[in-house]
Design a protein around this motif. Structure first.
Motif, PDB file in Angstrom:
ATOM      1  N   ALA A  53      46.849  30.647  30.181  1.00 39.23           N
ATOM      2  CA  ALA A  53      47.007  31.132  28.810  1.00 39.23           C
ATOM      3  C   ALA A  53      46.648  32.607  28.692  1.00 39.23           C
ATOM      4  CB  ALA A  53      46.148  30.304  27.850  1.00 39.23           C
ATOM      5  N   VAL A  54      45.546  33.037  29.317  1.00 39.83           N
ATOM      6  CA  VAL A  54      45.130  34.438  29.158  1.00 39.83           C
ATOM      7  C   VAL A  54      46.142  35.372  29.830  1.00 39.83           C
ATOM      8  CG1 VAL A  54      43.562  34.727  31.150  1.00 39.83           C
ATOM      9  CG2 VAL A  54      43.111  35.946  29.011  1.00 39.83           C
ATOM     10  N   VAL A  55      46.690  34.985  30.972  1.00 36.73           N
ATOM     11  CA  VAL A  55      47.716  35.812  31.625  1.00 36.73           C
ATOM     12  C   VAL A  55      48.942  35.922  30.721  1.00 36.73           C
ATOM     13  CG1 VAL A  55      49.326  35.918  33.577  1.00 36.73           C
ATOM     14  CG2 VAL A  55      46.911  35.373  33.975  1.00 36.73           C
ATOM     15  N   ARG A  56      49.362  34.797  30.158  1.00 37.56           N
ATOM     16  CA  ARG A  56      50.523  34.786  29.260  1.00 37.56           C
ATOM     17  C   ARG A  56      50.261  35.637  28.014  1.00 37.56           C
ATOM     18  NH1 ARG A  56      50.946  32.178  24.892  1.00 37.56           N
ATOM     19  NH2 ARG A  56      49.431  30.541  25.407  1.00 37.56           N
ATOM     20  N   GLU A  57      49.090  35.456  27.397  1.00 39.79           N
ATOM     21  CA  GLU A  57      48.758  36.196  26.179  1.00 39.79           C
ATOM     22  C   GLU A  57      48.676  37.707  26.420  1.00 39.79           C
ATOM     23  OE1 GLU A  57      48.494  35.370  23.027  1.00 39.79           O
ATOM     24  OE2 GLU A  57      48.584  33.191  23.130  1.00 39.79           O
ATOM     25  N   LEU A  58      48.086  38.124  27.532  1.00 40.93           N
ATOM     26  CA  LEU A  58      48.018  39.562  27.837  1.00 40.93           C
ATOM     27  C   LEU A  58      49.421  40.147  27.929  1.00 40.93           C
ATOM     28  CD1 LEU A  58      45.179  39.675  30.520  1.00 40.93           C
ATOM     29  CD2 LEU A  58      45.048  40.439  28.145  1.00 40.93           C
ATOM     30  N   ASN A  59      50.318  39.412  28.567  1.00 39.93           N
ATOM     31  CA  ASN A  59      51.693  39.881  28.705  1.00 39.93           C
ATOM     32  C   ASN A  59      52.414  39.864  27.361  1.00 39.93           C
ATOM     33  OD1 ASN A  59      54.052  40.727  30.219  1.00 39.93           O
ATOM     34  ND2 ASN A  59      54.818  38.667  29.834  1.00 39.93           N
ATOM     35  N   GLU A  60      52.279  38.766  26.598  1.00 41.02           N
ATOM     36  CA  GLU A  60      52.976  38.652  25.312  1.00 41.02           C
ATOM     37  C   GLU A  60      52.488  39.670  24.287  1.00 41.02           C
ATOM     38  OE1 GLU A  60      53.907  33.831  25.342  1.00 41.02           O
ATOM     39  OE2 GLU A  60      52.560  34.659  23.825  1.00 41.02           O
ATOM     40  N   GLU A  61      51.184  39.855  24.199  1.00 41.62           N
ATOM     41  CA  GLU A  61      50.628  40.720  23.157  1.00 41.62           C
ATOM     42  C   GLU A  61      50.729  42.199  23.482  1.00 41.62           C
ATOM     43  OE1 GLU A  61      46.628  39.453  22.370  1.00 41.62           O
ATOM     44  OE2 GLU A  61      47.280  37.607  21.403  1.00 41.62           O
ATOM     45  N   ALA A  62      50.652  42.546  24.780  1.00 42.38           N
ATOM     46  CA  ALA A  62      50.571  43.972  25.120  1.00 42.38           C
ATOM     47  C   ALA A  62      51.321  44.358  26.391  1.00 42.38           C
ATOM     48  CB  ALA A  62      49.099  44.373  25.255  1.00 42.38           C
ATOM     49  N   GLY A  63      52.119  43.464  26.957  1.00 37.88           N
ATOM     50  CA  GLY A  63      52.829  43.792  28.190  1.00 37.88           C
ATOM     51  C   GLY A  63      51.877  44.173  29.313  1.00 37.88           C
ATOM     52  N   LEU A  64      50.696  43.578  29.317  1.00 37.37           N
ATOM     53  CA  LEU A  64      49.612  43.987  30.210  1.00 37.37           C
ATOM     54  C   LEU A  64      49.417  42.992  31.348  1.00 37.37           C
ATOM     55  CD1 LEU A  64      47.219  46.003  30.581  1.00 37.37           C
ATOM     56  CD2 LEU A  64      45.889  44.502  29.120  1.00 37.37           C
ATOM     57  N   THR A  65      49.296  43.533  32.555  1.00 36.59           N
ATOM     58  CA  THR A  65      48.908  42.755  33.722  1.00 36.59           C
ATOM     59  C   THR A  65      47.623  43.378  34.236  1.00 36.59           C
ATOM     60  OG1 THR A  65      51.213  42.317  34.278  1.00 36.59           O
ATOM     61  CG2 THR A  65      49.585  41.946  36.009  1.00 36.59           C
ATOM     62  N   ALA A  66      46.527  42.642  34.122  1.00 38.16           N
ATOM     63  CA  ALA A  66      45.215  43.160  34.524  1.00 38.16           C
ATOM     64  C   ALA A  66      44.881  42.683  35.933  1.00 38.16           C
ATOM     65  CB  ALA A  66      44.152  42.684  33.542  1.00 38.16           C
ATOM     66  N   SER A  67      44.098  43.486  36.644  1.00 35.67           N
ATOM     67  CA  SER A  67      43.704  43.110  38.005  1.00 35.67           C
ATOM     68  C   SER A  67      42.324  42.472  38.011  1.00 35.67           C
ATOM     69  CB  SER A  67      43.723  44.335  38.917  1.00 35.67           C
ATOM     70  OG  SER A  67      42.760  45.278  38.505  1.00 35.67           O
ATOM     71  N   LYS A  68      42.074  41.682  39.024  1.00 32.03           N
ATOM     72  CA  LYS A  68      40.774  41.029  39.241  1.00 32.03           C
ATOM     73  C   LYS A  68      40.345  40.190  38.043  1.00 32.03           C
ATOM     74  CE  LYS A  68      39.225  44.589  42.420  1.00 32.03           C
ATOM     75  NZ  LYS A  68      38.238  45.622  42.692  1.00 32.03           N
ATOM     76  N   LEU A  69      41.240  39.344  37.555  1.00 41.64           N
ATOM     77  CA  LEU A  69      40.931  38.460  36.443  1.00 41.64           C
ATOM     78  C   LEU A  69      39.923  37.413  36.920  1.00 41.64           C
ATOM     79  CD1 LEU A  69      41.875  38.068  33.491  1.00 41.64           C
ATOM     80  CD2 LEU A  69      43.488  36.383  34.351  1.00 41.64           C
ATOM     81  N   THR A  70      38.759  37.375  36.278  1.00 37.01           N
ATOM     82  CA  THR A  70      37.664  36.495  36.683  1.00 37.01           C
ATOM     83  C   THR A  70      37.200  35.661  35.497  1.00 37.01           C
ATOM     84  OG1 THR A  70      36.924  38.165  38.265  1.00 37.01           O
ATOM     85  CG2 THR A  70      35.339  36.456  37.678  1.00 37.01           C
ATOM     86  N   GLU A  71      37.100  34.347  35.686  1.00 32.52           N
ATOM     87  CA  GLU A  71      36.608  33.459  34.635  1.00 32.52           C
ATOM     88  C   GLU A  71      35.100  33.631  34.505  1.00 32.52           C
ATOM     89  OE1 GLU A  71      36.711  28.729  33.517  1.00 32.52           O
ATOM     90  OE2 GLU A  71      38.232  29.541  34.888  1.00 32.52           O
ATOM     91  N   LEU A  72      34.614  33.740  33.261  1.00 34.99           N
ATOM     92  CA  LEU A  72      33.197  34.000  33.007  1.00 34.99           C
ATOM     93  C   LEU A  72      32.458  32.805  32.416  1.00 34.99           C
ATOM     94  CD1 LEU A  72      33.536  37.561  31.427  1.00 34.99           C
ATOM     95  CD2 LEU A  72      32.891  36.993  33.786  1.00 34.99           C
TER      96      LEU A  72
END
Length: 145
Positions: free
Chosen positions: A61-80
């Motif tokens: 969901a967070v990968v999809r939302e980052l792309n949908e909301e801002a066209g963003l692909t972030a590196s080193k995505l870590t669950e907290l």
């Protein structure tokens, strides 16, 4: 992952995911939400993210939302950790961290008013949902100096 919920979530409890995105200076990317009465936390600064679709896990969901909301692909995505939005949507929100060093003004924002990086010391003066503020503080307290 650590949870701030005292009881096990009910099966099918509403879930969501957000990302604490930082740049190389340690600034945090925040999203100014629309001022619409039908959404949770209108006109508040928040993190990018959103609700999980049926059958979708928070990481997807967070990968999809980052792309949908801002066209963003972030590196080193870590669950907290997880925090429940008791005073808003009621969702159990999974927090993630990620890095991105681009120009936030160049992102194609599809929801909300704007994106902006803020230095951590400015977070306390912004209007931010309490559960998001708690998550950011928790993240900042745990990261290495």
């Amino acid at each position: 992952m650590h949870s701030d919920t005292t009881a096990s979530p009910e099966p099918g409890a509403a879930r969501g995911a957000v990302a604490i995105i930082t740049n190389r200076r340690g600034d945090i990317l925040l999203h100014l939400r629309d001022d619409l009465p039908h959404i949770a936390w209108p006109a508040h600064w928040s993190l990018l993210g959103g609700g999980c679709d049926p059958g979708e896990d928070p990481a997807t969901a967070v990968v999809r939302e980052l792309n949908e909301e801002a066209g963003l692909t972030a590196s080193k995505l870590t669950e907290l950790f997880e925090i429940t939005d008791h005073r808003g949507s009621g969702q159990i929100i999974t927090f993630f961290s990620a890095n991105w060093d681009g120009d936030e003004t160049s992102l194609p924002l599809s929801e909300g008013v704007k994106l902006q990086f803020f230095a951590p010391e400015h977070i306390d003066i912004l209007t931010i949902p309490p559960f998001i503020r708690h998550g950011i503080r928790r993240y900042l307290a745990a990261r290495p100096s």
